[in-house]
Every structure is written in C-alpha cells, then in structure tokens.
Design an enzyme around this catalytic site. Structure first.
Site, short mmCIF file in Angstrom:
data_model
loop_
_atom_site.label_atom_id
_atom_site.label_comp_id
_atom_site.label_asym_id
_atom_site.label_seq_id
_atom_site.Cartn_x
_atom_site.Cartn_y
_atom_site.Cartn_z
N GLY A 46 -31.12 -21.77 -17.26
CA GLY A 46 -29.92 -21.60 -17.13
C GLY A 46 -29.57 -22.33 -15.73
O GLY A 46 -30.34 -22.35 -14.86
N GLN A 51 -25.00 -24.97 -8.34
CA GLN A 51 -26.47 -25.21 -7.95
C GLN A 51 -26.78 -26.63 -7.89
O GLN A 51 -27.75 -27.25 -7.56
CB GLN A 51 -27.21 -24.65 -8.95
CG GLN A 51 -27.11 -23.14 -8.92
CD GLN A 51 -28.21 -22.37 -9.86
OE1 GLN A 51 -27.86 -22.49 -11.16
NE2 GLN A 51 -29.55 -22.26 -9.49
N CYS A 96 -34.32 -17.30 -8.80
CA CYS A 96 -33.34 -18.34 -9.06
C CYS A 96 -33.73 -19.56 -8.55
O CYS A 96 -34.39 -19.83 -7.37
CB CYS A 96 -32.03 -17.75 -8.35
SG CYS A 96 -30.58 -18.90 -8.02
N LEU A 97 -33.36 -20.86 -9.15
CA LEU A 97 -33.91 -22.08 -8.65
C LEU A 97 -33.17 -22.41 -7.37
O LEU A 97 -33.91 -23.31 -6.65
CB LEU A 97 -33.27 -23.06 -9.84
CG LEU A 97 -34.10 -23.09 -11.24
CD1 LEU A 97 -33.24 -23.81 -12.05
CD2 LEU A 97 -35.48 -23.45 -11.03
N HIS A 138 -26.13 -13.80 -14.63
CA HIS A 138 -27.05 -14.66 -13.56
C HIS A 138 -25.76 -15.87 -13.23
O HIS A 138 -25.38 -16.04 -12.03
CB HIS A 138 -28.01 -14.80 -13.81
CG HIS A 138 -28.85 -15.44 -12.40
ND1 HIS A 138 -29.89 -14.96 -11.78
CD2 HIS A 138 -28.60 -16.80 -11.95
CE1 HIS A 138 -30.25 -15.85 -10.79
NE2 HIS A 138 -29.48 -16.83 -10.80
N GLU A 139 -25.69 -16.76 -14.29
CA GLU A 139 -24.99 -17.89 -14.26
C GLU A 139 -23.45 -17.83 -13.81
O GLU A 139 -22.93 -18.47 -13.00
CB GLU A 139 -25.17 -18.69 -15.34
CG GLU A 139 -26.60 -19.05 -15.79
CD GLU A 139 -27.28 -19.40 -14.54
OE1 GLU A 139 -26.94 -20.21 -13.81
OE2 GLU A 139 -28.69 -19.52 -14.52
N HIS A 142 -22.93 -16.89 -10.07
CA HIS A 142 -23.16 -18.28 -9.50
C HIS A 142 -21.70 -18.83 -9.10
O HIS A 142 -21.23 -19.32 -8.11
CB HIS A 142 -24.08 -19.31 -10.05
CG HIS A 142 -25.48 -19.36 -9.46
ND1 HIS A 142 -26.00 -19.19 -8.27
CD2 HIS A 142 -26.54 -18.84 -10.30
CE1 HIS A 142 -27.27 -19.11 -8.29
NE2 HIS A 142 -27.48 -18.85 -9.36
CO CO Z 1 -29.68 -18.69 -10.00
#
Ligand code: CO
Length: 169
Positions: A46, A51, A96-97, A138-139, A142
């Site tokens: 995702g 991001q 998380c990336l 989660h997304e 963001h």
């Molecule tokens: Co994330």
C-alpha cells in the site's frame, strides 16, 4: 511510469492533511501509475500520495492472500473515506515505508467500509476485512497526517532483513 522517491519522517508532508482531488486529468493518472510502480519497487502492499511527497487524497493498495481466499487485487482510490468501522478490532504488527526500521502493534477495526472514487472519478466502495482492512486504515491515516506510531503500542526496532519479511505500507 516512474519509481518516485518515498519520503520518510520527519518530512512535513507526512504530517499534513492532504487535499481532496478535483482534477482527474493526466497529472492524476501519472501520479497513480507512478505510485503503483513505487509501491511495487519498494516492495509494499500500500502507498499514499503524501509518501511520494504529494499532498493529495490518493492511495494505492495491492494485495493477495490465497490462503485466506483473497485473490490478487489492485486498487487505486481517490478521496477515500472510511464510513463505517466494525466494533470488533484486531491487534496486528505494522511497519511503514516512511518510517524505516521500526514496527509496532496497532489495534484496528477488523472490518471497515471504504468509499471514494476510482481514477476516472467513478464511485468506489469496498468492505475489506482483516489485513486488507488494516492496509486501508493505514493508508487513509496517511492522508490525514496520522502515522502508525501515533496509534501503536510497543514499538520495536527491526533489522532490514526482518523488515523485508513484512507487508510494508
Ligand atoms: Co505507511
């Protein structure tokens, strides 16, 4: 299509409330294609537009879990909202990336109802459960400047090798 750079904390864009999308023209189409490439290159399951440094309400999710009967699915959702959360919750370990090297236990609704529009502006709705519901939560966090560390209990450091074993978002 282009793999964009994933921004990491403490970049301020990760803490801003992203703007609603009103223009479904070529810039949005390119953004979504690039986000899909960037998610796959990470690799992740995702990604939210902040991001990649773009403060717009766009997410992409790609997921499959054959053991749970969930076939391969790729979603690009614009202006997504969670309109219903189940009372039932589940604790899961997230990373998380944009926050490399740590994971944490996060309690999330087990099932949610997501509404928004697709990349052409057509209505989209979905009722994901389990891990897929977690990815959407989660997304969408963001897009509101919320990071999993805001919600997590028991944050731990992980090595790059351990992180590579996880579904990253
Ligand atoms: Co994330």
């Amino acid at each position: 299509m282009t793999v964009r750079t994933i921004v990491t904390i403490p970049q301020p864009v990760l803490r801003r409330k992203a703007a609603r999308v009103t223009d479904f023209g070529p810039d949005l189409q390119k953004l979504i294609d690039d986000m899909i490439d960037t998610m796959r290159a990470a690799p992740g399951v995702g990604l939210a537009a902040p991001q990649v440094g773009v403060s717009r309400r766009v997410i992409v999710v790609e997921y499959e879990d054959p053991e749970a009967g969930i076939p391969h699915q790729l979603y690009a959702v614009v202006n997504p909202e969670i309109v219903a959360f189940s009372k039932a919750t589940e604790v899961g370990v997230e990373g998380c990336l944009s926050i490399p090297g740590i994971v944490g236990e996060v309690e999330r609704a087990l099932t949610v109802e997501v509404r928004g529009v697709d990349r052409r502006g057509r209505p989209f709705s979905l009722r994901p459960s389990g891990w897929l519901a977690r990815i959407f939560q989660h997304e969408i966090d963001h897009l509101n400047g919320v990071l999993f560390t805001d919600r997590a209990a028991r944050i731990e450091r992980v090595s790059p090798a351990e992180a590579a074993e996880m579904d990253r978002v």
